[in-house]
Design a protein around this motif. Structure first.
Motif, PDB file in Angstrom:
ATOM      1  N   ALA A 101       2.856   1.647  -3.325  1.00 13.56           N
ATOM      2  CA  ALA A 101       1.769   2.218  -4.445  1.00 13.56           C
ATOM      3  C   ALA A 101       1.560   3.845  -4.130  1.00 13.56           C
ATOM      4  CB  ALA A 101       0.452   1.465  -4.223  1.00 13.56           C
ATOM      5  N   ALA A 102       1.350   4.090  -3.056  1.00 14.14           N
ATOM      6  CA  ALA A 102       1.054   5.607  -2.762  1.00 14.14           C
ATOM      7  C   ALA A 102       2.522   6.323  -3.020  1.00 14.14           C
ATOM      8  CB  ALA A 102       0.586   5.708  -1.263  1.00 14.14           C
ATOM      9  N   SER A 104      -4.306   4.197  -5.740  1.00 10.71           N
ATOM     10  CA  SER A 104      -3.550   4.218  -4.457  1.00 10.71           C
ATOM     11  C   SER A 104      -4.632   4.002  -3.145  1.00 10.71           C
ATOM     12  CB  SER A 104      -2.668   5.212  -4.175  1.00 10.71           C
ATOM     13  OG  SER A 104      -2.103   5.356  -2.750  1.00 10.71           O
ATOM     14  N   ALA A 133       2.752   6.752  -6.829  1.00  8.09           N
ATOM     15  CA  ALA A 133       1.916   7.648  -7.626  1.00  8.09           C
ATOM     16  C   ALA A 133       2.201   9.129  -6.998  1.00  8.09           C
ATOM     17  CB  ALA A 133       0.652   7.548  -6.888  1.00  8.09           C
ATOM     18  N   GLU A 186      -3.871   8.769  -7.791  1.00  6.81           N
ATOM     19  CA  GLU A 186      -4.431   8.839  -6.358  1.00  6.81           C
ATOM     20  C   GLU A 186      -5.538   8.118  -6.235  1.00  6.81           C
ATOM     21  OE1 GLU A 186      -2.802  10.276  -4.181  1.00  6.81           O
ATOM     22  OE2 GLU A 186      -1.675  11.916  -4.909  1.00  6.81           O
ATOM     23  N   GLU A 231       5.754   8.856   2.977  1.00  4.38           N
ATOM     24  CA  GLU A 231       5.768   7.447   2.547  1.00  4.38           C
ATOM     25  C   GLU A 231       6.960   6.893   2.787  1.00  4.38           C
ATOM     26  OE1 GLU A 231       3.139   8.812  -0.293  1.00  4.38           O
ATOM     27  OE2 GLU A 231       2.062   8.161   1.794  1.00  4.38           O
ATOM     28  N   VAL A 250       0.814  -1.173   0.022  1.00  7.95           N
ATOM     29  CA  VAL A 250       0.020  -0.089  -0.106  1.00  7.95           C
ATOM     30  C   VAL A 250       0.918   1.199   0.099  1.00  7.95           C
ATOM     31  CG1 VAL A 250      -1.902   1.453   1.209  1.00  7.95           C
ATOM     32  CG2 VAL A 250      -1.868  -1.285   1.075  1.00  7.95           C
ATOM     33  N   ASP A 278      -4.466   9.848   1.061  1.00 14.22           N
ATOM     34  CA  ASP A 278      -4.964   9.688  -0.255  1.00 14.22           C
ATOM     35  C   ASP A 278      -6.313  10.546  -0.270  1.00 14.22           C
ATOM     36  OD1 ASP A 278      -2.862   8.122  -1.411  1.00 14.22           O
ATOM     37  OD2 ASP A 278      -3.787   6.569  -1.064  1.00 14.22           O
TER      38      ASP A 278
END
Length: 313
Positions: free
Chosen positions: A11-12, A128, A15, A125, A49, A8, A164
């Motif tokens: 992925a964020a 994510s 992005a 976004e 992140e 997770v 997000d």
């Protein structure tokens, strides 16, 4: 693996890095204050992140002599730093940029690039956000989202979900501000959109900081864990009653447990030690996230007296 906190976060991160570069480019082309604020927002989220991944890695170090209770609170510390960065850098810059644009308005140039970047931003976004939401749904069980957030002992996925969500709201505010600023010919609207983004980030930061603070100070383990520990201890021969259990969450999967138990008066010291070892062995067999277990022989009356002291009576 599909619901791994690391997946997770990765992925964020991917992005936000790509979107941040696109937003800064669009801001330079169009002169949009809201788009510049959104670029800083995505850049701050990217740093966040990285910090969450750093905290997650440190929190999984094995206990040692220097830290016998483990390093679980490393994650709580870095989650708190993330909340401060969202407020200080994200909200702070957006507020400054918005006020500056209102006081010294500059007409927007062609907003086409802004709309393209905003659409791409929503796609990334949104992806994510959906991954984070699926992970949260899997973890929360029957709890509501806000209740699950308040009771969670692992802040990583919820932090990404909040970031997000704030990002999607920020994109919507930026798009609205850019559209009306260009349509009405009033560049100050773009500045007000930037201030709106600052408000969203400040609210997200406050919620994240509140939860991180509670975890840093120390929260009890979940009621489910307490019930399991009481059940295990109560079924061991020689334990007449489990008076109660005190717990302290020292990491997402690290719990300190102190049991108050009344033992059979006929037991010798050696026999009580054997009962304690049995309790310890059975909690390990149950695979509970306990890093330290303390068992105190205590009468029910003394336990109740201690609770009254904690209640301030």
């Amino acid at each position: 693996m599909a619901h791994s906190p690391r997946l997770v976060i990765y992925a964020a991160l991917a992005a936000n890095i790509g979107i941040a570069a696109a937003k800064f480019f669009a801001a330079a082309v169009s002169g949009s204050s809201a788009m510049l604020s959104e670029g800083v927002h995505s850049l701050v989220d990217s740093v966040n992140e990285v910090l969450l991944l750093h905290g997650l890695r440190l929190s999984q170090k094995r206990p040692d002599r220097q830290n016998p209770l483990g390093y679980g609170r490393e994650l709580y510390f870095w989650s708190f730093i993330v909340a401060l960065l969202v407020l200080a850098l994200g909200a702070g810059f957006s507020l400054y940029e918005g006020v500056s644009h209102i006081l010294s308005p500059e007409p927007l140039r062609d907003p086409t690039m802004n709309y393209i970047v905003l659409a791409v931003g929503v796609a990334f976004e949104g992806t994510s956000w959906w991954l984070a939401l699926k992970s949260v749904r899997r973890r929360k069980g029957m709890l509501g989202y806000f209740e699950a957030f308040r009771t969670t002992r692992d802040p990583t996925t919820f932090t990404v979900l909040f970031e997000d969500t704030a990002a999607l709201l920020g994109l919507a505010i930026a798009a609205t501000g850019i559209y009306f600023s260009h349509a009405l010919g009033d560049p100050r609207i773009d500045g007000w959109a930037s201030i709106g983004i600052a408000v969203v980030l400040a609210l997200a930061s406050a919620l994240l900081a509140r939860e991180s603070k509670a975890l840093l100070i120390g929260e009890p383990a979940t009621p489910n864990l307490l019930a399991k520990v009481c059940g295990i201890a109560g079924r061991v021969n020689g334990v007449e009653a489990v008076n109660g259990v005190l717990t302290l969450q020292v990491g997402p999967d690290h719990v300190l447990v102190a049991i108050s138990a009344a033992f059979d008066d006929r037991l010798t010291t050696v026999e009580i030690e054997e009962v304690v070892r049995t309790i310890e062995a059975r909690t390990k067999e149950a695979n509970l996230p306990i890093v330290a277990l303390f068992i105190k022989p205590q009468t029910p009356e003394r336990w109740r007296e201690r609770l009254r002291e904690l209640d301030g009576d």
